[in-house]
Design a protein around this motif. Structure first.
Motif, PDB file in Angstrom:
ATOM      1  N   PRO A   1       0.846  -1.201   0.000  1.00 20.25           N
ATOM      2  CA  PRO A   1       0.000   0.000   0.000  1.00 20.25           C
ATOM      3  C   PRO A   1       0.879   1.249   0.000  1.00 20.25           C
ATOM      4  O   PRO A   1       1.682   1.452   0.916  1.00 20.25           O
ATOM      5  CB  PRO A   1      -0.810  -0.114   1.292  1.00 20.25           C
ATOM      6  CG  PRO A   1      -0.207  -1.210   2.080  1.00 20.25           C
ATOM      7  CD  PRO A   1       0.732  -1.978   1.214  1.00 20.25           C
ATOM      8  N   LEU A   2       0.775   2.026  -1.042  1.00 21.33           N
ATOM      9  CA  LEU A   2       1.555   3.257  -1.169  1.00 21.33           C
ATOM     10  C   LEU A   2       0.588   4.413  -1.363  1.00 21.33           C
ATOM     11  O   LEU A   2      -0.349   4.320  -2.142  1.00 21.33           O
ATOM     12  CB  LEU A   2       2.493   3.176  -2.379  1.00 21.33           C
ATOM     13  CG  LEU A   2       3.582   2.110  -2.320  1.00 21.33           C
ATOM     14  CD1 LEU A   2       4.255   1.974  -3.671  1.00 21.33           C
ATOM     15  CD2 LEU A   2       4.600   2.459  -1.258  1.00 21.33           C
ATOM     16  N   ASP A   3       0.826   5.510  -0.652  1.00 20.98           N
ATOM     17  CA  ASP A   3      -0.021   6.679  -0.826  1.00 20.98           C
ATOM     18  C   ASP A   3       0.852   7.891  -1.153  1.00 20.98           C
ATOM     19  O   ASP A   3       2.078   7.853  -1.032  1.00 20.98           O
ATOM     20  CB  ASP A   3      -0.902   6.925   0.397  1.00 20.98           C
ATOM     21  CG  ASP A   3      -0.109   7.146   1.678  1.00 20.98           C
ATOM     22  OD1 ASP A   3       1.130   7.216   1.628  1.00 20.98           O
ATOM     23  OD2 ASP A   3      -0.740   7.251   2.741  1.00 20.98           O
ATOM     24  N   VAL A   4       0.211   8.950  -1.580  1.00 20.69           N
ATOM     25  CA  VAL A   4       0.940  10.146  -2.003  1.00 20.69           C
ATOM     26  C   VAL A   4       1.803  10.722  -0.877  1.00 20.69           C
ATOM     27  O   VAL A   4       2.965  11.069  -1.119  1.00 20.69           O
ATOM     28  CB  VAL A   4      -0.026  11.200  -2.593  1.00 20.69           C
ATOM     29  CG1 VAL A   4       0.669  12.529  -2.801  1.00 20.69           C
ATOM     30  CG2 VAL A   4      -0.586  10.690  -3.925  1.00 20.69           C
TER      31      VAL A   4
ATOM     32  N   GLY B   1      -1.282  -6.328  -5.399  1.00 22.88           N
ATOM     33  CA  GLY B   1      -1.555  -5.177  -4.561  1.00 22.88           C
ATOM     34  C   GLY B   1      -2.956  -4.604  -4.615  1.00 22.88           C
ATOM     35  O   GLY B   1      -3.209  -3.570  -3.990  1.00 22.88           O
ATOM     36  N   PHE B   2      -3.866  -5.234  -5.332  1.00 20.85           N
ATOM     37  CA  PHE B   2      -5.244  -4.737  -5.330  1.00 20.85           C
ATOM     38  C   PHE B   2      -5.961  -5.247  -4.091  1.00 20.85           C
ATOM     39  O   PHE B   2      -5.731  -6.363  -3.648  1.00 20.85           O
ATOM     40  CB  PHE B   2      -5.989  -5.173  -6.601  1.00 20.85           C
ATOM     41  CG  PHE B   2      -5.619  -4.363  -7.801  1.00 20.85           C
ATOM     42  CD1 PHE B   2      -6.247  -3.163  -8.070  1.00 20.85           C
ATOM     43  CD2 PHE B   2      -4.610  -4.787  -8.661  1.00 20.85           C
ATOM     44  CE1 PHE B   2      -5.889  -2.406  -9.175  1.00 20.85           C
ATOM     45  CE2 PHE B   2      -4.251  -4.046  -9.760  1.00 20.85           C
ATOM     46  CZ  PHE B   2      -4.888  -2.842 -10.028  1.00 20.85           C
ATOM     47  N   GLY B   3      -6.868  -4.441  -3.564  1.00 19.28           N
ATOM     48  CA  GLY B   3      -7.584  -4.798  -2.348  1.00 19.28           C
ATOM     49  C   GLY B   3      -8.858  -5.574  -2.583  1.00 19.28           C
ATOM     50  O   GLY B   3      -9.388  -6.189  -1.659  1.00 19.28           O
ATOM     51  N   SER B   4      -9.363  -5.552  -3.808  1.00 21.98           N
ATOM     52  CA  SER B   4     -10.577  -6.308  -4.107  1.00 21.98           C
ATOM     53  C   SER B   4     -10.542  -6.781  -5.551  1.00 21.98           C
ATOM     54  O   SER B   4      -9.946  -6.128  -6.419  1.00 21.98           O
ATOM     55  CB  SER B   4     -11.833  -5.454  -3.882  1.00 21.98           C
ATOM     56  OG  SER B   4     -12.018  -4.536  -4.940  1.00 21.98           O
ATOM     57  N   SER B   5     -11.193  -7.905  -5.796  1.00 20.97           N
ATOM     58  CA  SER B   5     -11.200  -8.454  -7.154  1.00 20.97           C
ATOM     59  C   SER B   5     -12.024  -7.580  -8.097  1.00 20.97           C
ATOM     60  O   SER B   5     -11.730  -7.503  -9.291  1.00 20.97           O
ATOM     61  CB  SER B   5     -11.709  -9.895  -7.153  1.00 20.97           C
ATOM     62  OG  SER B   5     -12.993  -9.961  -6.582  1.00 20.97           O
ATOM     63  N   GLY B   6     -13.041  -6.895  -7.573  1.00 21.46           N
ATOM     64  CA  GLY B   6     -13.832  -5.995  -8.411  1.00 21.46           C
ATOM     65  C   GLY B   6     -13.014  -4.825  -8.925  1.00 21.46           C
ATOM     66  O   GLY B   6     -13.076  -4.478 -10.112  1.00 21.46           O
ATOM     67  N   THR B   7     -12.248  -4.214  -8.036  1.00 21.88           N
ATOM     68  CA  THR B   7     -11.380  -3.105  -8.439  1.00 21.88           C
ATOM     69  C   THR B   7     -10.327  -3.590  -9.423  1.00 21.88           C
ATOM     70  O   THR B   7     -10.033  -2.921 -10.417  1.00 21.88           O
ATOM     71  CB  THR B   7     -10.707  -2.470  -7.210  1.00 21.88           C
ATOM     72  OG1 THR B   7     -11.720  -2.014  -6.318  1.00 21.88           O
ATOM     73  CG2 THR B   7      -9.799  -1.317  -7.598  1.00 21.88           C
ATOM     74  N   PHE B   8      -9.774  -4.762  -9.156  1.00 24.83           N
ATOM     75  CA  PHE B   8      -8.773  -5.331 -10.061  1.00 24.83           C
ATOM     76  C   PHE B   8      -9.354  -5.539 -11.454  1.00 24.83           C
ATOM     77  O   PHE B   8      -8.771  -5.105 -12.451  1.00 24.83           O
ATOM     78  CB  PHE B   8      -8.241  -6.657  -9.497  1.00 24.83           C
ATOM     79  CG  PHE B   8      -7.384  -7.422 -10.462  1.00 24.83           C
ATOM     80  CD1 PHE B   8      -6.161  -6.926 -10.876  1.00 24.83           C
ATOM     81  CD2 PHE B   8      -7.799  -8.648 -10.958  1.00 24.83           C
ATOM     82  CE1 PHE B   8      -5.367  -7.639 -11.770  1.00 24.83           C
ATOM     83  CE2 PHE B   8      -7.022  -9.362 -11.833  1.00 24.83           C
ATOM     84  CZ  PHE B   8      -5.796  -8.859 -12.244  1.00 24.83           C
ATOM     85  N   SER B   9     -10.504  -6.184 -11.541  1.00 26.47           N
ATOM     86  CA  SER B   9     -11.112  -6.469 -12.843  1.00 26.47           C
ATOM     87  C   SER B   9     -11.451  -5.183 -13.593  1.00 26.47           C
ATOM     88  O   SER B   9     -11.196  -5.070 -14.795  1.00 26.47           O
ATOM     89  CB  SER B   9     -12.373  -7.312 -12.677  1.00 26.47           C
ATOM     90  OG  SER B   9     -12.035  -8.588 -12.209  1.00 26.47           O
ATOM     91  N   ARG B  10     -12.026  -4.213 -12.900  1.00 28.83           N
ATOM     92  CA  ARG B  10     -12.394  -2.950 -13.533  1.00 28.83           C
ATOM     93  C   ARG B  10     -11.154  -2.208 -14.031  1.00 28.83           C
ATOM     94  O   ARG B  10     -11.114  -1.735 -15.171  1.00 28.83           O
ATOM     95  CB  ARG B  10     -13.180  -2.084 -12.558  1.00 28.83           C
ATOM     96  CG  ARG B  10     -13.706  -0.800 -13.180  1.00 28.83           C
ATOM     97  CD  ARG B  10     -14.549   0.034 -12.215  1.00 28.83           C
ATOM     98  NE  ARG B  10     -13.832   0.386 -10.998  1.00 28.83           N
ATOM     99  CZ  ARG B  10     -14.063  -0.124  -9.797  1.00 28.83           C
ATOM    100  NH1 ARG B  10     -15.000  -1.035  -9.624  1.00 28.83           N
ATOM    101  NH2 ARG B  10     -13.364   0.259  -8.752  1.00 28.83           N
TER     102      ARG B  10
END
Length: 119
Positions: free
Chosen positions: A15-18, A75-84
């Protein structure tokens, strides 16, 4: 900016943030976001997403691991976000990409050059 980009390349699955990236670059978060976009042509968030998708593309082509496992490994937190995100960048779903890659018998170096996300 190069130090922050290198950190993103190295630790894309973390997890990296600005604010954290700005500390690496020794600038304020607002300045970091502006200069990063001006320097590399995309926001830090989009760059990190693209790096994660590039790694996922490799794993989908070269391994038999499950798509959900790959999603979390890069590094994606959910499969939905990954797929989109994958569909937005690559133009097809991870499942369709894997199927197409399996059907194509082109050397990997050509496949990588052809399938590199342009977004």
């Amino acid at each position: 900016m190069l130090r922050a980009r290198d950190a993103m390349d190295r630790s894309y699955a973390q997890p990296l943030d600005v604010p954290a990236l700005a500390r690496i670059a020794h600038v304020s978060p607002a300045h970091f976001a502006r200069v990063f976009r001006a320097t590399f042509g995309e926001t830090p968030h989009r760059y990190l997403q693209r790096r994660r998708v590039e790694r996922a593309m490799f794993l989908l082509r070269e391994t038999e691991r499950g798509i959900t496992d790959i999603c979390f490994d890069v590094g994606f937190g959910s499969s939905g976000t990954f797929s989109r995100t994958f569909r937005d960048i690559v133009g097809q779903s991870p499942r369709a990409y894997r199927k197409q890659a399996a059907a194509t018998s082109v050397p990997t170096c050509f496949t990588m050059a052809w399938s590199r996300p342009s977004d």
